[in-house]
Write a protein that holds these residues in place. Structure first.
Motif, short mmCIF file in Angstrom:
data_model
loop_
_atom_site.label_atom_id
_atom_site.label_comp_id
_atom_site.label_asym_id
_atom_site.label_seq_id
_atom_site.Cartn_x
_atom_site.Cartn_y
_atom_site.Cartn_z
N PRO A 124 92.35 59.99 62.75
CA PRO A 124 91.79 60.18 61.41
C PRO A 124 91.06 58.92 60.94
N GLY A 125 89.96 59.14 60.25
CA GLY A 125 89.25 58.03 59.62
C GLY A 125 88.25 57.32 60.50
N PHE A 126 88.14 57.71 61.78
CA PHE A 126 87.19 57.02 62.66
C PHE A 126 85.90 57.81 62.85
N SER A 127 85.89 59.04 62.37
CA SER A 127 84.66 59.83 62.46
C SER A 127 84.67 60.79 61.29
N ARG A 128 83.66 61.63 61.22
CA ARG A 128 83.60 62.60 60.12
C ARG A 128 84.56 63.77 60.37
N HIS A 129 85.07 63.85 61.58
CA HIS A 129 85.98 64.96 61.89
C HIS A 129 87.30 64.79 61.17
N LEU A 130 87.86 65.89 60.72
CA LEU A 130 89.16 65.83 60.06
C LEU A 130 90.25 66.16 61.07
N VAL A 131 91.32 65.39 61.03
CA VAL A 131 92.41 65.60 61.97
C VAL A 131 93.59 66.18 61.20
N VAL A 132 94.03 67.34 61.64
CA VAL A 132 95.10 68.03 60.92
C VAL A 132 96.27 68.27 61.87
N ALA A 133 97.42 67.70 61.54
CA ALA A 133 98.62 67.85 62.37
C ALA A 133 99.71 68.52 61.54
N ASP A 134 100.51 69.32 62.21
CA ASP A 134 101.51 70.07 61.45
C ASP A 134 102.81 70.27 62.21
N SER A 135 103.91 70.15 61.48
CA SER A 135 105.23 70.35 62.06
C SER A 135 105.62 71.83 62.09
N ASP A 136 104.99 72.62 61.26
CA ASP A 136 105.17 74.07 61.34
C ASP A 136 104.35 74.56 62.54
N GLU A 137 104.65 75.73 63.02
CA GLU A 137 103.76 76.30 64.04
C GLU A 137 102.38 76.39 63.41
N HIS A 138 101.35 76.14 64.24
CA HIS A 138 100.02 75.96 63.67
C HIS A 138 98.96 76.61 64.54
N THR A 139 97.79 76.76 63.92
CA THR A 139 96.63 77.28 64.64
C THR A 139 95.98 76.13 65.40
N GLU A 140 94.94 76.44 66.15
CA GLU A 140 94.25 75.38 66.90
C GLU A 140 93.73 74.28 65.98
N ASP A 141 93.34 74.65 64.76
CA ASP A 141 92.80 73.62 63.86
C ASP A 141 93.89 72.92 63.06
N GLY A 142 95.16 73.16 63.38
CA GLY A 142 96.24 72.37 62.81
C GLY A 142 96.87 72.95 61.56
N HIS A 143 96.40 74.12 61.13
CA HIS A 143 96.95 74.66 59.89
C HIS A 143 98.13 75.59 60.19
N LEU A 144 99.10 75.58 59.29
CA LEU A 144 100.32 76.34 59.56
C LEU A 144 100.02 77.83 59.61
N THR A 145 100.78 78.49 60.47
CA THR A 145 100.54 79.91 60.66
C THR A 145 101.86 80.63 60.87
N GLU A 146 101.87 81.89 60.51
CA GLU A 146 103.04 82.72 60.86
C GLU A 146 102.59 83.86 61.77
N ASP A 147 101.40 83.71 62.34
CA ASP A 147 100.88 84.70 63.28
C ASP A 147 101.62 84.52 64.61
N LEU A 148 102.41 85.52 64.97
CA LEU A 148 103.31 85.35 66.10
C LEU A 148 102.60 85.32 67.45
#
Ligand SMILES: Cc1ncc(C[n+]2csc(CCOP(=O)(O)OP(=O)(O)O)c2C)c(N)n1
Ligand code: SF4
Lengths: 284, 560
Positions: free
Chosen positions: B406-430
């Protein structure tokens, strides 16, 4: 120029009417007002309804464990001091499970902003008492009412001589936006405790209840007066003061003390093998 | 008299300065060309109690501690009572302090020297003469080390040492010329350090930049070594409010690109387990040093054991890839820690170093580590040509996703402790859940590819195999060597990495031996059981030690 649209627009998992919406709005506006691009911001949260907030924003996100937002934020800031690091979560997360980290972050005076959605109840686990619930507050888990006295985060923060201590209310968005802006701009640790109605599980501290009690601090209030700040932090009842309750500048900022960080983020720092060779040779 | 090797024990109360004597003596031996191996025994108190500092020295590398003594230095009566039985027939006793005239046959350091306030340097003076190491060598060392620590008392320390050395010259008759033992061409080439220092150096060689810790014996000297060198090596080391904070800080720092580590012991590690699972789920590299001591709970705080293997193997809820190194020597502490950082980065997850009190505190003389060809970890990518939107958990064939900071480019880095989608957002899609579990599991291949093969010594088709892991390596090797010298067909199989296991590296060997004996510092044979679980191969013979002390070759041989 940063625009509010840069921070995105998402569907949320919150109940209609929840106080979290007001906080999300205010936070976006505050980031815009600070002129921060999404990639310059890292929001670290824990677990709970409030802790979902970074998922509804375009920023860097670390959504970690219940109670542990502050230590993750601390490590992140120590690795990359140039990032604007915000730790944001619910009152149960920050003051209950994370109580020790709250105290320690104030003592370090690390330059992070701690934003707490204080709904005086546990939302995600369906309505148990939180550390800020009033004594006597009845829930399924506390059928005879809460026995413990409520935790007073503002008084604790003033007692520990935190650099920036403020209280906002989710129903007064402009005022809240201003508080968040000032908290982010404050160098050193800052706390924004936000009263947040939970329409599903807290039927006592409702919008009407807060509306009747919440009042901005009077013009001329001196936030640098610590004794006054302490007295103000104790007020919670008929009248609930909102605003910057305590501000103290000039205390050294934690990350400034490390020589390693004088050269920027840790990720770009070289490993000096000559220095390492000398350290090993010294062991002869 | 001449010696192939030489074993000395210094015993006394905490606060009497026996570690100072021990360290100066060890260093003098190393400087005169000896190989040494130090075993420290101490109790959980700052003053009093019974403490020992044992040095086994020789022209050949000592592999393990030994009970039989050539010299016993007693700073208190208890030391005499406890260790006299281990003294060889013609062994030498040097006694000091409250050890009175009844210390029969001993060289008694004169009372006025003992009471001078420089008891330890006086004892060292007598000892130096009696074992035949030159006074000048010690004086230089005292200047180098004590001079740094207590410059105000340097002159008095030197005077006390010289006076005692001279006294011994004229007043004692027996002398053991140890200096000849070690007269090798190695003098001046070795460095002296213990396991924890080697781990810290290994971390620095891998470009470690961040360490958080909460003090717990016997792990604390890892962060202390880093702190001592933090400014020279650009490190941030922080004493956290607790172990929970320590692991979470390390994860936060690593997320932002600092190669990060924590160090603790079993009890502190118990608090960290939630964070280990977080590293697994968020795919954040982190190196965790667990210095074992006897449990359960706070157990024997200052003693040694190897009973946390199963705990570290299973620590953290849910399923995720991990590797566990268990170095058996000082060199391995250095090199495996270096590798642990690279593996943590390559597999984007937690990697463990399992050591113990014995190895942590055991000083040895080793060749200075060769840093040629060692490269620091490069964490993630900083600026990138990755197309937006960047996906932190992109599903890939290897299971490893592109890591941006994070912070080294314009890309946003998203990390999650919940199960997540490829882009790092939490999901309940089994269905996403299943795909993510599979993706994370593919990282096992990355870890398995790097497994350190076990080390083997002995004949190609031995009748008996002695199996060791971690710090028991030396005692196992010495026992094996002695059996082979006695004509027996014995091989030593040692594991420096205990997880994951690559069966093809060892199963053939185990199956072809008549007898396999697992040597472990725990009461249940945890590693033997792990091998059975993974391979079906049942090791029935075990030599186990769990009295808090490290293995010696004698201990093993008596029980085989
Ligand atoms: C270690 C751990 N314990 C318990 C939980 C369960 N849990 C999830 S959220 C929560 C409380 C949430 O309350 P609060 O922090 O006040 O946030 P809110 O949901 O009210 O916004 C609890 C107890 C958990 N996720 N992790
Ligand atoms: S449960 Fe309460 S806090 Fe959670 S979303 Fe609903 S109203 Fe908001």
């Amino acid at each position: 120029m940063v625009d509010i649209k840069d921070f995105g627009e998402y569907e949320t998992a919150w109940c209609p009417g929840c106080g979290n919406f007001g906080i999300l709005d205010a936070l976006k506006k505050a980031l815009v007002a600070c002129g921060l691009g999404p990639h310059e911001v890292l929001i670290v949260s824990g677990i709970g309804q409030a802790a979902k907030i970074p998922h509804y924003l375009n920023v860097n996100v670390f959504n970690g464990l219940h109670g542990r937002a502050v230590p993750v934020a601390t490590g992140a800031k120590l690795a990359h001091p140039g990032l604007t690091v915000i730790a944001e979560s619910g009152d149960g997360c920050m003051y209950g499970e994370g109580g020790n980290h709250f105290i320690s972050a104030i003592r370090r005076n690390i330059d992070i902003t701690m934003i707490v959605h204080n709904n005086q109840v546990y939302g995600l686990t369906k309505g148990q008492a939180s550390p800020t619930s009033d004594e006597g507050f009845v829930t399924k888990a506390q059928p005879h009412g809460v026995y413990s006295s409520p935790f007073n985060p503002l008084a604790v923060a003033v007692a520990l001589d935190a650099g920036f201590v403020a209280r906002g209310y989710a129903g007064m968005k402009e005022h809240l936006t201003d508080l968040i802006v000032r908290a982010i701009r404050h160098r050193g640790f800052s706390l924004v405790d936000i009263l947040q109605p939970c329409v599903s599980f807290n039927k006592v501290n409702t919008y009407a209840w807060y509306k009747e009690r919440c009042r901005e601090l009077p013009i001329g209030y001196d936030p640098t007066d610590r004794e006054l700040a302490f007295r103000t932090a104790l007020l919670f009842g008929g009248r609930i003061p909102l605003g910057v309750i305590y501000e103290k500048t000039g205390r050294p900022v934690f990350e400034d003390r490390f020589t390693a960080l004088k050269n920027g983020p840790l990720a770009v720092q070289k490993t000096d093998f000559d220095a390492l060779r000398a350290i090993i040779a010294d062991l002869a | 008299m001449s010696f192939d090797e030489f074993n000395i024990l210094i015993g006394g109360e905490a606060g009497q300065g026996l570690v100072t004597i021990g360290e100066l003596l060890s260093r003098a031996m190393v400087r005169s060309g000896c190989y040494i191996l130090v075993t420290q025994g101490y109790q959980s108190r700052i003053r009093g109690g019974h403490n020992t500092f044992s040095i086994r020295a020789g022209a050949d590398l000592p592999l393990a501690p030994q009970d039989e003594l050539d010299v016993l230095v007693a700073l208190d009566p208890e030391t005499l009572d406890l260790h006299r039985k281990d003294l060889k027939k013609d062994g030498l006793i040097i006694a000091s302090g409250s050890v009175g005239v009844d210390a029969d046959g001993a060289v008694l350091v004169p009372r006025d020297m003992v009471l001078s306030g420089f008891e330890n340097t006086a004892v060292l003076g007598v000892l130096a003469f009696l074992i035949g190491i030159e006074s000048a060598l010690f004086e230089g060392l005292i200047r180098d080390t004590l001079g740094k620590k207590h410059p105000e008392a340097l002159d008095e320390n030197l005077a006390a040492f010289k006076k005692a050395y001279e006294w011994a010259k004229t007043n004692t008759s027996r002398r053991m010329d140890v200096s000849k033992t070690c007269k090798t061409d190695r003098s001046g080439r070795s460095v002296m350090l213990n396991g924890n220092q080697a781990i810290a150096l290994g971390a620095m060689s891998a470009g470690a930049k961040f360490c958080a810790f909460y003090p717990m014996t016997p792990s604390t000297s890892v962060p202390l070594t880093l702190i001592a060198n933090a400014d020279a090596m650009d490190l941030v080391v922080e004493q956290a409010e607790d172990e929970i904070a320590a692991i979470n800080m390390a994860i936060g720092a690593s997320f932002c690109g600092a190669p990060s580590m924590v160090a603790t012991s079993g009890g502190g590690f118990a608090l960290m387990t939630e964070g280990i699972s977080l590293a697994g789920m968020t795919e954040t590299p982190v190196v965790i040093v667990v210095a074992q001591r006897p449990g359960p709970a706070t157990g024997l705080p200052t003693r040694t054991e190897q009973a946390d293997l199963e705990f570290v193997l299973h620590a953290g809820h849910g399923e995720f890839a991990r590797a566990i190194f268990a170095p058996g020597s000082i060199e391995a502490c250095f090199h495996l820690t270096h590798r642990a950082f690279h593996l943590a980065e390559a597999s984007q997850g937690p990697v463990f170093i399992l050591t113990d009190q014995f190895l942590a505190d055991s000083y040895r003389a080793v060749e200075p580590f060769n840093l040629e060809g060692l490269a620091p970890v490069r964490a993630g990518a900083r600026v990138s040509d990755i197309e937006a939107p960047y996906r932190r958990y992109l599903i890939t064939e290897s299971g490893v996703s592109p890591r941006l900071l994070p912070g080294f480019s314009r890309h946003l880095v998203v990390a999650d402790s919940d199960e997540h989608t490829e882009d790092g957002h939490l999901t309940e899609d089994l269905s996403v859940r299943e795909a993510m579990v599979k993706k994370r599991f593919r990282k096992w291949t990355v870890v398995l590819k790097e497994v350190e093969p076990p080390e083997y010594h002995g004949p190609e088709a031995p009748e008996t195999i002695l199996l060791t892991w971690g710090s028991s390596r030396g005692a196992g090797l010495e026992a094996g060597k002695r059996l082979r010298q006695g004509g027996e067909s014995v091989g030593n199989l040692h594991f420096d990495q205990v997880w994951p296991l690559a069966q093809d590296q060892f199963l053939g060997r185990l199956s072809s031996a008549k007898r396999v004996v697992s040597i472990e510092g725990n009461a249940t044979g945890q590693f033997a059981r792990l091998i059975r679980r993974e391979t079906g191969f049942d090791i029935k013979d075990r030599v186990l030690r769990y009295d808090g002390l490290p293995f010696t070759a004698d201990y093993i041989l008596e029980r085989l």
